[in-house]
Design a protein around this motif. Structure first.
Motif, short mmCIF file in Angstrom:
data_model
loop_
_atom_site.label_atom_id
_atom_site.label_comp_id
_atom_site.label_asym_id
_atom_site.label_seq_id
_atom_site.Cartn_x
_atom_site.Cartn_y
_atom_site.Cartn_z
N UNK A 43 0.80 -1.22 0.00
CA UNK A 43 0.00 0.00 0.00
C UNK A 43 0.84 1.28 0.00
N UNK A 44 2.15 1.15 0.12
CA UNK A 44 3.00 2.34 0.12
C UNK A 44 4.09 2.20 -0.94
N UNK A 45 4.77 3.29 -1.22
CA UNK A 45 5.82 3.25 -2.23
C UNK A 45 7.15 2.79 -1.66
N UNK A 46 7.24 2.64 -0.36
CA UNK A 46 8.49 2.25 0.28
C UNK A 46 8.55 0.73 0.47
N UNK A 47 9.75 0.19 0.50
CA UNK A 47 9.92 -1.23 0.77
C UNK A 47 10.03 -2.05 -0.50
N UNK A 48 9.36 -3.18 -0.53
CA UNK A 48 9.46 -4.11 -1.66
C UNK A 48 8.88 -3.49 -2.93
N UNK A 49 9.35 -3.92 -4.09
CA UNK A 49 8.81 -3.40 -5.35
C UNK A 49 7.32 -3.67 -5.49
N UNK A 50 6.62 -2.75 -6.15
CA UNK A 50 5.17 -2.90 -6.30
C UNK A 50 4.80 -3.95 -7.34
N UNK A 51 5.73 -4.33 -8.21
CA UNK A 51 5.40 -5.29 -9.25
C UNK A 51 5.56 -6.74 -8.82
N UNK A 52 5.76 -6.99 -7.57
CA UNK A 52 5.81 -8.37 -7.08
C UNK A 52 4.45 -9.03 -7.23
N UNK A 53 4.45 -10.31 -7.55
CA UNK A 53 3.22 -11.06 -7.75
C UNK A 53 2.81 -11.71 -6.42
N UNK A 54 2.00 -11.00 -5.64
CA UNK A 54 1.62 -11.49 -4.32
C UNK A 54 0.71 -12.72 -4.41
N UNK A 55 -0.09 -12.82 -5.44
CA UNK A 55 -0.95 -14.00 -5.61
C UNK A 55 -0.11 -15.25 -5.83
N UNK A 56 0.93 -15.15 -6.65
CA UNK A 56 1.80 -16.30 -6.89
C UNK A 56 2.54 -16.71 -5.62
N UNK A 57 2.95 -15.73 -4.83
CA UNK A 57 3.61 -16.05 -3.56
C UNK A 57 2.67 -16.79 -2.62
N UNK A 58 1.43 -16.35 -2.57
CA UNK A 58 0.45 -16.99 -1.71
C UNK A 58 0.15 -18.41 -2.18
N UNK A 59 0.01 -18.59 -3.50
CA UNK A 59 -0.22 -19.93 -4.04
C UNK A 59 0.97 -20.85 -3.75
#
Length: 66
Positions: A43-59
Motif C-alpha cells: 500500500x505504500x511506495x516504500x519497501x518491496x517493489x510494487x510489481x511483485x506477484x503477491x498472488x503467486x507467492x500466496x499460491x
C-alpha cells in the motif's frame, strides 16, 4: 465449551489419486484469496517493489503445505 467439527474440503484418497497439477488446480479453484490479497498487498511506495506477484507467492505457500 463445545467442539465444532469442520467437514473436510476433499477426501484425502481423492487428492492422492490426482496428479500434482490436477491436485493443485482442484485446491486453488476452491480457495478465495482476494480477502488475503487485500491484507498483504503493498500500500505504500516504500519497501518491496510494487510489481511483485503477491498472488503467486500466496499460491506457492499453499502448494508447499500441500
Amino acid at each position: 465449551m463445545s467442539i465444532i467439527r469442520q467437514g473436510s474440503l476433499f477426501d484425502i484418497q481423492e487428492l492422492f489419486d490426482l496428479e500434482p497439477p490436477q491436485r493443485f488446480g482442484a485446491i486453488f479453484s476452491t480457495l478465495d484469496i482476494d480477502p488475503i490479497l487485500c491484507v498483504i498487498s503493498k500500500k505504500s511506495i516504500y519497501g518491496a517493489p510494487t510489481e511483485l506477484n503477491y498472488a503467486a507467492m500466496l499460491y506457492s505457500l499453499v502448494a508447499r503445505i500441500v
